[in-house]
Motif scaffolding. Structure first.
Motif, PDB file in Angstrom:
ATOM      1  N   GLU A   1      33.408  42.788  27.625  1.00  0.00           N
ATOM      2  CA  GLU A   1      32.369  43.395  28.485  1.00  0.00           C
ATOM      3  C   GLU A   1      32.978  43.656  29.848  1.00  0.00           C
ATOM      4  OE1 GLU A   1      30.928  42.177  31.298  1.00  0.00           O
ATOM      5  OE2 GLU A   1      31.774  40.150  31.361  1.00  0.00           O
ATOM      6  N   ARG A   2      32.545  44.745  30.508  1.00  0.00           N
ATOM      7  CA  ARG A   2      33.131  45.106  31.804  1.00  0.00           C
ATOM      8  C   ARG A   2      32.079  45.561  32.794  1.00  0.00           C
ATOM      9  NH1 ARG A   2      36.959  49.637  29.988  1.00  0.00           N
ATOM     10  NH2 ARG A   2      38.694  48.911  31.244  1.00  0.00           N
ATOM     11  N   ALA A   3      30.807  45.253  32.515  1.00  0.00           N
ATOM     12  CA  ALA A   3      29.725  45.734  33.389  1.00  0.00           C
ATOM     13  C   ALA A   3      29.566  44.823  34.596  1.00  0.00           C
ATOM     14  CB  ALA A   3      28.427  45.773  32.609  1.00  0.00           C
TER      15      ALA A   3
ATOM     16  N   LYS B   1      41.264  42.920  29.828  1.00  0.00           N
ATOM     17  CA  LYS B   1      40.067  42.422  30.527  1.00  0.00           C
ATOM     18  C   LYS B   1      40.458  41.495  31.684  1.00  0.00           C
ATOM     19  CE  LYS B   1      36.215  40.549  31.644  1.00  0.00           C
ATOM     20  NZ  LYS B   1      35.038  41.150  32.173  1.00  0.00           N
TER      21      LYS B   1
ATOM     22  N   ASN C   1      40.209  42.017  36.264  1.00  0.00           N
ATOM     23  CA  ASN C   1      39.632  41.103  37.262  1.00  0.00           C
ATOM     24  C   ASN C   1      40.714  40.480  38.140  1.00  0.00           C
ATOM     25  OD1 ASN C   1      37.057  41.683  36.577  1.00  0.00           O
ATOM     26  ND2 ASN C   1      36.685  39.843  35.382  1.00  0.00           N
TER      27      ASN C   1
ATOM     28  N   ARG D   1      41.681  42.859  40.896  1.00  0.00           N
ATOM     29  CA  ARG D   1      40.705  42.840  41.999  1.00  0.00           C
ATOM     30  C   ARG D   1      40.918  41.595  42.871  1.00  0.00           C
ATOM     31  NH1 ARG D   1      36.500  46.187  43.090  1.00  0.00           N
ATOM     32  NH2 ARG D   1      34.574  45.229  43.840  1.00  0.00           N
TER      33      ARG D   1
ATOM     34  N   SER E   1      37.872  44.777  50.581  1.00  0.00           N
ATOM     35  CA  SER E   1      37.431  44.215  51.861  1.00  0.00           C
ATOM     36  C   SER E   1      37.685  42.719  51.950  1.00  0.00           C
ATOM     37  CB  SER E   1      35.934  44.444  52.040  1.00  0.00           C
ATOM     38  OG  SER E   1      35.658  45.805  51.937  1.00  0.00           O
TER      39      SER E   1
ATOM     40  N   CYS F   1      33.646  35.623  37.283  1.00  0.00           N
ATOM     41  CA  CYS F   1      34.661  36.473  36.639  1.00  0.00           C
ATOM     42  C   CYS F   1      35.948  36.534  37.446  1.00  0.00           C
ATOM     43  CB  CYS F   1      34.088  37.868  36.459  1.00  0.00           C
ATOM     44  SG  CYS F   1      32.491  37.824  35.647  1.00  0.00           S
TER      45      CYS F   1
ATOM     46  N   TYR G   1      26.807  34.881  45.475  1.00  0.00           N
ATOM     47  CA  TYR G   1      28.254  35.122  45.560  1.00  0.00           C
ATOM     48  C   TYR G   1      28.584  36.519  46.058  1.00  0.00           C
ATOM     49  CZ  TYR G   1      29.003  37.781  41.170  1.00  0.00           C
ATOM     50  OH  TYR G   1      29.020  38.745  40.186  1.00  0.00           O
ATOM     51  N   LYS G   2      27.583  37.452  45.945  1.00  0.00           N
ATOM     52  CA  LYS G   2      27.800  38.775  46.551  1.00  0.00           C
ATOM     53  C   LYS G   2      26.459  39.413  46.876  1.00  0.00           C
ATOM     54  CE  LYS G   2      28.305  41.638  42.439  1.00  0.00           C
ATOM     55  NZ  LYS G   2      29.157  42.621  41.792  1.00  0.00           N
TER      56      LYS G   2
ATOM     57  N   ARG H   1      31.617  39.293  56.964  1.00  0.00           N
ATOM     58  CA  ARG H   1      31.706  40.515  56.137  1.00  0.00           C
ATOM     59  C   ARG H   1      31.624  41.777  56.984  1.00  0.00           C
ATOM     60  NH1 ARG H   1      31.922  39.396  50.276  1.00  0.00           N
ATOM     61  NH2 ARG H   1      30.801  37.457  49.973  1.00  0.00           N
TER      62      ARG H   1
HETATM   63  N1  SAJ Z   1      34.641  40.696  47.057  1.00  0.00           N
HETATM   64  C1  SAJ Z   1      35.320  40.700  48.265  1.00  0.00           C
HETATM   65  N2  SAJ Z   1      35.824  41.890  48.723  1.00  0.00           N
HETATM   66  C2  SAJ Z   1      35.662  43.054  48.035  1.00  0.00           C
HETATM   67  C3  SAJ Z   1      34.987  43.038  46.801  1.00  0.00           C
HETATM   68  C4  SAJ Z   1      34.494  41.839  46.335  1.00  0.00           C
HETATM   69  O1  SAJ Z   1      35.477  39.674  48.925  1.00  0.00           O
HETATM   70  O2  SAJ Z   1      36.124  44.083  48.522  1.00  0.00           O
HETATM   71  C5  SAJ Z   1      34.100  39.436  46.529  1.00  0.00           C
HETATM   72  C6  SAJ Z   1      32.581  39.498  46.319  1.00  0.00           C
HETATM   73  O3  SAJ Z   1      31.899  39.220  47.508  1.00  0.00           O
HETATM   74  C7  SAJ Z   1      32.406  38.437  45.258  1.00  0.00           C
HETATM   75  C8  SAJ Z   1      33.682  38.539  44.425  1.00  0.00           C
HETATM   76  O4  SAJ Z   1      34.614  39.233  45.234  1.00  0.00           O
HETATM   77  O5  SAJ Z   1      32.335  37.144  45.828  1.00  0.00           O
HETATM   78  C9  SAJ Z   1      33.546  39.237  43.093  1.00  0.00           C
HETATM   79  O6  SAJ Z   1      32.674  40.351  43.182  1.00  0.00           O
HETATM   80  P1  SAJ Z   1      32.955  41.746  42.467  1.00  0.00           P
HETATM   81  O7  SAJ Z   1      31.870  42.667  42.853  1.00  0.00           O
HETATM   82  O8  SAJ Z   1      34.323  42.190  42.763  1.00  0.00           O
HETATM   83  O9  SAJ Z   1      32.958  41.443  40.915  1.00  0.00           O
HETATM   84  P2  SAJ Z   1      32.008  40.642  39.880  1.00  0.00           P
HETATM   85  O10 SAJ Z   1      32.612  39.283  39.704  1.00  0.00           O
HETATM   86  O11 SAJ Z   1      30.574  40.702  40.226  1.00  0.00           O
HETATM   87  O12 SAJ Z   1      32.223  41.529  38.535  1.00  0.00           O
HETATM   88  C10 SAJ Z   1      33.557  41.720  38.048  1.00  0.00           C
HETATM   89  C11 SAJ Z   1      33.766  43.221  37.754  1.00  0.00           C
HETATM   90  N3  SAJ Z   1      35.186  43.459  37.531  1.00  0.00           N
HETATM   91  C12 SAJ Z   1      35.850  44.470  38.139  1.00  0.00           C
HETATM   92  O13 SAJ Z   1      35.341  45.202  38.949  1.00  0.00           O
HETATM   93  C13 SAJ Z   1      37.282  44.654  37.754  1.00  0.00           C
HETATM   94  C14 SAJ Z   1      32.950  43.647  36.561  1.00  0.00           C
HETATM   95  O14 SAJ Z   1      33.236  45.001  36.201  1.00  0.00           O
HETATM   96  C15 SAJ Z   1      33.229  42.730  35.356  1.00  0.00           C
HETATM   97  O15 SAJ Z   1      32.461  43.089  34.224  1.00  0.00           O
HETATM   98  C16 SAJ Z   1      32.862  41.316  35.773  1.00  0.00           C
HETATM   99  O16 SAJ Z   1      33.713  40.948  36.864  1.00  0.00           O
HETATM  100  C17 SAJ Z   1      33.085  40.403  34.575  1.00  0.00           C
HETATM  101  O17 SAJ Z   1      32.093  40.030  33.913  1.00  0.00           O
HETATM  102  O18 SAJ Z   1      34.243  40.113  34.249  1.00  0.00           O
END
Ligand code: SAJ
Length: 411
Positions: free
Chosen positions: A148-150, A201, A205, A208, A246, A255, A310-311, A391
């Motif tokens: 899953e990737r949503a 997968k 992550n 990121r 950011s 994740c 968390y976000k 932030r």
């Molecule tokens: N965050 C930052 N700076 C940024 C982006 C995010 O500090 O620029 C932080 C957020 O505040 C948060 C954390 O990173 O604490 C993760 O947030 P996120 O929005 O990057 O990701 P998740 O964990 O909500 O969802 C991710 C997604 N993966 C990718 O974008 C590669 C999603 O598509 C996946 O399906 C999900 O993980 C998963 O289930 O694996």
């Protein structure tokens, strides 16, 4: 149309089951949690996600919730893979128990799809051997990992529109799995092998996480030079081949903060990935260091924490960096008051904005919820007018006008 049993009715399994049901498949959603199954049987939802109410209503005819696994054509596993904090290893116990529940029902020609995130090779080492207890060989039953990737908050949109990776154990498994997803996925469906799909997968992550760690390190370096990191990143990202994420108070969620550990659990060759984890994990310490300087000299400081999810704009507090920051602040002897308009379950009391800010010596923004941008700082009955924005998301002009001293991460 197939009879599909979806095991695990959480944030992934439930919407996936509904999407399959709304496209004509007969879906039996199975969960070991009786309360979840009863809620759904009574026509109510157990999770909140945009669009889910309407989808549930439209899929009801073809969706049935149960605690018992039935015979089916397809078994789709979407159970959690917890992270064992002590050993930093993936915990495959739910995935294993789902496979144990499936094998007595497995018949020749059936397909098993694993959507849960697992460490590389887990399908071949752990899941498939359990399924073989049915007496069937691989090839007699079909198997694919289809991660899953949503993204939470946009789950339904992304489940339909994102590309999908299908990692079949053989070519036929990949093709039959593609035929299932094609019923509701409008993105491209890419076929590969099982091990590659597991690795892809985790790579997404981890990419990121490493990118965010870079942004966090840049923020600290920029501070040393007296440069505004937010301007730097915005300008650098104007380059066609640069896309820096950011900085912030740390990486949370189940994740991004976890998958790099899954990816590296069986290798001695990860350095950058592990260093990035450590940079992100110590961001709450860095925020604490900045806040400590702000309240130095104040007796018995009171700290307001804005946001513990968390976000932004979600209620999920799993692995939130807010918790580490709060624990550190408590260890400093500070009084902590927490406000989050979304978080319902959290290990510290969550109070109203007015209550959280009353008598405060420093408002510390941890989560960039959109509603925080509309706060009128004039109305806050703080004791000392300090703001730390980790932030860079608040209306700083308004806070300045209200007499606040403002500090921002990365400046
Ligand atoms: N965050 C930052 N700076 C940024 C982006 C995010 O500090 O620029 C932080 C957020 O505040 C948060 C954390 O990173 O604490 C993760 O947030 P996120 O929005 O990057 O990701 P998740 O964990 O909500 O969802 C991710 C997604 N993966 C990718 O974008 C590669 C999603 O598509 C996946 O399906 C999900 O993980 C998963 O289930 O694996």
């Amino acid at each position: 149309m197939a009879k599909i049993c979806v095991l695990g009715l959480g944030y992934i399994g439930f919407p996936t089951g509904l999407l399959l049901a709304s496209h004509g498949h007969e879906v039996i959603g199975v969960d070991v949690n009786k309360a979840v199954v009863e809620t759904l049987q009574n026509g109510k939802l157990h999770i909140v996600e945009p669009g889910l109410d309407e989808l549930f209503a439209s899929a009801k005819e073809h969706f049935y919730a149960s605690t018992v696994v039935p015979d089916a054509d397809v078994f789709l596993i979407a159970v959690p893979t917890p992270f064992d904090k002590e050993t930093r290893l993936s915990d495959l116990s739910y995935v294993k128990s789902a496979a144990e529940m499936i094998f007595p029902h497995l018949k020749a020609g059936n397909l098993v799809i694993l959507e849960s995130t697992v460490s590389p090779c887990a399908s071949e080492k752990v899941v498939i051997p359990i399924l073989k207890k049915s007496g069937l060989k691989v090839g007699e039953f079909l198997y694919a990992h289809c991660p899953e990737r949503a993204i939470p908050g946009k789950t339904l949109y992304e489940m339909v529109h994102n590309d999908r990776i299908v990692g079949g154990i053989d070519a036929k498994s990949s093709e039959v799995t593609r035929d299932i997803y094609v019923s509701y996925v409008t993105g491209h469906i890419h076929l590969t092998d099982t091990k590659t799909a597991e690795f892809v997968k985790l790579t997404e992550n981890t990419f990121r996480d490493v990118n965010i760690a870079f942004a966090n390190e840049l923020a600290k370096v920029a501070e040393d030079y007296g440069v505004n990191v937010w301007d730097v990143i915005a300008l650098a990202n104007k380059h066609p081949r640069v896309n820096i994420l950011s900085p912030g108070p740390g990486v949370g969620g189940h994740c991004i903060a976890v998958d790099p550990w899954f990816l590296t659990e069986n290798t001695q060759n990860a350095e950058l990935i592990l260093k990035s984890r450590s940079i992100n994990d110590t961001m709450p310490n860095y925020v604490m260091m900045r806040v400590r300087k702000i309240v130095a000299g104040i007796e018995h400081p009171v700290i307001t924490v804005l946001g513990v999810a968390y976000k932004a704009d979600i209620d999920d507090c799993r692995e939130t960096p807010a918790t580490k920051f709060i624990k550190m602040a408590v260890n400093e002897g500070y009084t902590i008051k927490v406000h989050d308009p979304y978080a319902k379950r959290y290990e510290y009391p969550v109070v109203s904005l007015a209550e959280a800010c009353e008598g405060s010596d420093c408002v510390v923004l941890i989560t960039d919820h959109s509603v925080f941008k509309k706060i009128n700082p004039v109305e806050l009955k703080v004791r000392t007018k300090n703001l730390f924005d980790s932030r860079n998301c608040l209306d700083h002009e308004a806070w300045k006008q209200a007499g606040f001293m403002i500090e921002i991460l990365g400046m």
